[in-house]
Design a protein around this motif. Structure first.
Motif, PDB file in Angstrom:
ATOM      1  N   ASP A  98       0.812  -1.225   0.000  1.00  0.00           N
ATOM      2  CA  ASP A  98       0.000   0.000   0.000  1.00  0.00           C
ATOM      3  C   ASP A  98       0.843   1.272   0.000  1.00  0.00           C
ATOM      4  O   ASP A  98       0.316   2.370   0.063  1.00  0.00           O
ATOM      5  CB  ASP A  98      -0.974   0.008   1.177  1.00  0.00           C
ATOM      6  CG  ASP A  98      -0.289   0.170   2.525  1.00  0.00           C
ATOM      7  OD1 ASP A  98       0.958   0.195   2.606  1.00  0.00           O
ATOM      8  OD2 ASP A  98      -1.020   0.267   3.535  1.00  0.00           O
ATOM      9  N   GLY A  99       2.160   1.125  -0.074  1.00  0.00           N
ATOM     10  CA  GLY A  99       3.050   2.279  -0.102  1.00  0.00           C
ATOM     11  C   GLY A  99       3.549   2.724   1.263  1.00  0.00           C
ATOM     12  O   GLY A  99       4.329   3.667   1.357  1.00  0.00           O
TER      13      GLY A  99
ATOM     14  N   ARG B 161       1.932  10.886   0.564  1.00  0.00           N
ATOM     15  CA  ARG B 161       0.562  11.388   0.653  1.00  0.00           C
ATOM     16  C   ARG B 161      -0.165  10.491   1.634  1.00  0.00           C
ATOM     17  O   ARG B 161      -0.210   9.275   1.447  1.00  0.00           O
ATOM     18  CB  ARG B 161      -0.108  11.334  -0.716  1.00  0.00           C
ATOM     19  CG  ARG B 161      -1.492  11.898  -0.705  1.00  0.00           C
ATOM     20  CD  ARG B 161      -2.048  11.924  -2.094  1.00  0.00           C
ATOM     21  NE  ARG B 161      -3.390  12.475  -2.031  1.00  0.00           N
ATOM     22  CZ  ARG B 161      -4.149  12.673  -3.060  1.00  0.00           C
ATOM     23  NH1 ARG B 161      -3.706  12.384  -4.256  1.00  0.00           N
ATOM     24  NH2 ARG B 161      -5.350  13.157  -2.912  1.00  0.00           N
ATOM     25  N   ASP B 162      -0.674  11.080   2.669  1.00  0.00           N
ATOM     26  CA  ASP B 162      -1.353  10.329   3.722  1.00  0.00           C
ATOM     27  C   ASP B 162      -0.459   9.228   4.292  1.00  0.00           C
ATOM     28  O   ASP B 162      -0.901   8.123   4.585  1.00  0.00           O
ATOM     29  CB  ASP B 162      -2.668   9.726   3.219  1.00  0.00           C
ATOM     30  CG  ASP B 162      -3.669  10.787   2.791  1.00  0.00           C
ATOM     31  OD1 ASP B 162      -3.687  11.861   3.425  1.00  0.00           O
ATOM     32  OD2 ASP B 162      -4.425  10.545   1.832  1.00  0.00           O
TER      33      ASP B 162
ATOM     34  N   ARG C  52       1.940   7.540   2.832  1.00  0.00           N
ATOM     35  CA  ARG C  52       2.330   6.479   1.897  1.00  0.00           C
ATOM     36  C   ARG C  52       2.941   7.062   0.634  1.00  0.00           C
ATOM     37  O   ARG C  52       2.605   8.170   0.241  1.00  0.00           O
ATOM     38  CB  ARG C  52       1.103   5.655   1.505  1.00  0.00           C
ATOM     39  CG  ARG C  52       0.461   4.985   2.667  1.00  0.00           C
ATOM     40  CD  ARG C  52      -0.774   4.255   2.244  1.00  0.00           C
ATOM     41  NE  ARG C  52      -1.387   3.650   3.426  1.00  0.00           N
ATOM     42  CZ  ARG C  52      -2.636   3.297   3.498  1.00  0.00           C
ATOM     43  NH1 ARG C  52      -3.433   3.479   2.480  1.00  0.00           N
ATOM     44  NH2 ARG C  52      -3.108   2.755   4.595  1.00  0.00           N
ATOM     45  N   VAL C  53       3.796   6.262  -0.011  1.00  0.00           N
ATOM     46  CA  VAL C  53       4.325   6.680  -1.308  1.00  0.00           C
ATOM     47  C   VAL C  53       3.327   6.287  -2.387  1.00  0.00           C
ATOM     48  O   VAL C  53       2.540   5.354  -2.215  1.00  0.00           O
ATOM     49  CB  VAL C  53       5.718   6.058  -1.601  1.00  0.00           C
ATOM     50  CG1 VAL C  53       6.737   6.483  -0.578  1.00  0.00           C
ATOM     51  CG2 VAL C  53       5.655   4.554  -1.685  1.00  0.00           C
ATOM     52  N   ASP C  54       3.355   6.998  -3.495  1.00  0.00           N
ATOM     53  CA  ASP C  54       2.473   6.691  -4.623  1.00  0.00           C
ATOM     54  C   ASP C  54       3.112   5.559  -5.421  1.00  0.00           C
ATOM     55  O   ASP C  54       4.029   5.768  -6.208  1.00  0.00           O
ATOM     56  CB  ASP C  54       2.294   7.934  -5.489  1.00  0.00           C
ATOM     57  CG  ASP C  54       1.317   7.724  -6.628  1.00  0.00           C
ATOM     58  OD1 ASP C  54       1.007   6.553  -6.965  1.00  0.00           O
ATOM     59  OD2 ASP C  54       0.868   8.732  -7.198  1.00  0.00           O
TER      60      ASP C  54
ATOM     61  N   ALA D 208       2.102   3.798  -7.911  1.00  0.00           N
ATOM     62  CA  ALA D 208       1.972   3.854  -9.366  1.00  0.00           C
ATOM     63  C   ALA D 208       3.073   4.710  -9.995  1.00  0.00           C
ATOM     64  O   ALA D 208       3.544   4.415 -11.083  1.00  0.00           O
ATOM     65  CB  ALA D 208       0.601   4.392  -9.749  1.00  0.00           C
ATOM     66  N   LYS D 209       3.512   5.742  -9.301  1.00  0.00           N
ATOM     67  CA  LYS D 209       4.519   6.650  -9.846  1.00  0.00           C
ATOM     68  C   LYS D 209       5.951   6.223  -9.535  1.00  0.00           C
ATOM     69  O   LYS D 209       6.850   6.503 -10.309  1.00  0.00           O
ATOM     70  CB  LYS D 209       4.304   8.062  -9.294  1.00  0.00           C
ATOM     71  CG  LYS D 209       3.085   8.747  -9.807  1.00  0.00           C
ATOM     72  CD  LYS D 209       3.007  10.147  -9.278  1.00  0.00           C
ATOM     73  CE  LYS D 209       1.763  10.852  -9.785  1.00  0.00           C
ATOM     74  NZ  LYS D 209       1.639  12.192  -9.228  1.00  0.00           N
TER      75      LYS D 209
ATOM     76  N   ARG E 287       7.174   3.010  -8.419  1.00  0.00           N
ATOM     77  CA  ARG E 287       7.534   1.590  -8.378  1.00  0.00           C
ATOM     78  C   ARG E 287       8.747   1.320  -9.259  1.00  0.00           C
ATOM     79  O   ARG E 287       8.812   1.765 -10.402  1.00  0.00           O
ATOM     80  CB  ARG E 287       6.357   0.763  -8.868  1.00  0.00           C
ATOM     81  CG  ARG E 287       6.546  -0.712  -8.725  1.00  0.00           C
ATOM     82  CD  ARG E 287       5.269  -1.404  -9.077  1.00  0.00           C
ATOM     83  NE  ARG E 287       4.294  -0.379  -9.020  1.00  0.00           N
ATOM     84  CZ  ARG E 287       2.988  -0.481  -9.045  1.00  0.00           C
ATOM     85  NH1 ARG E 287       2.445  -1.565  -9.144  1.00  0.00           N
ATOM     86  NH2 ARG E 287       2.172   0.493  -8.966  1.00  0.00           N
TER      87      ARG E 287
END
Length: 96
Positions: A58-59, A81-82, A84-86, A88-89, A91
């Motif tokens: 979940d990042g 963000r919140d 966690r890492v994004d 999708a961007k 990986r």
């Protein structure tokens, strides 16, 4: 845990570029082991490899190594963000 497994995880983690991340599950699948086994191997790594670049699916950053992963990721410019890492961007696709 076998030293061969830890050595292979070390090699994979060392290949994750700065500013990118890989999930425990991705490393586990590449090796034919589960994400928890991959996590245990990452927890055994020294600071000479970027263990902090391995995150949960979940990042969320790693909690091993006294919880220092987020600060190290932020130092590499990884945005959160919140908490966690994004994925999708950021990986890393270089893992087998």
């Amino acid at each position: 845990m076998s030293t061969d497994v830890v050595a292979e995880v070390r090699t994979m983690v060392a290949a994750i570029p700065a500013g990118c991340v890989a999930a425990y599950g991705k490393i586990g699948r590449a090796m034919g082991i589960g994400p928890r086994q991959a996590g245990r191997a990452v927890a055994l790594l020294d600071g000479d490899v970027p263990w902090w670049r391995v995150v949960y699916a979940d990042g969320s950053p790693a909690t091993c190594h006294e919880g220092g992963a987020r600060a190290l990721l932020e130092a590499e410019g990884v945005p959160f963000r919140d908490g966690r890492v994004d994925m999708a961007k950021l990986r890393a696709d270089r893992i087998r």
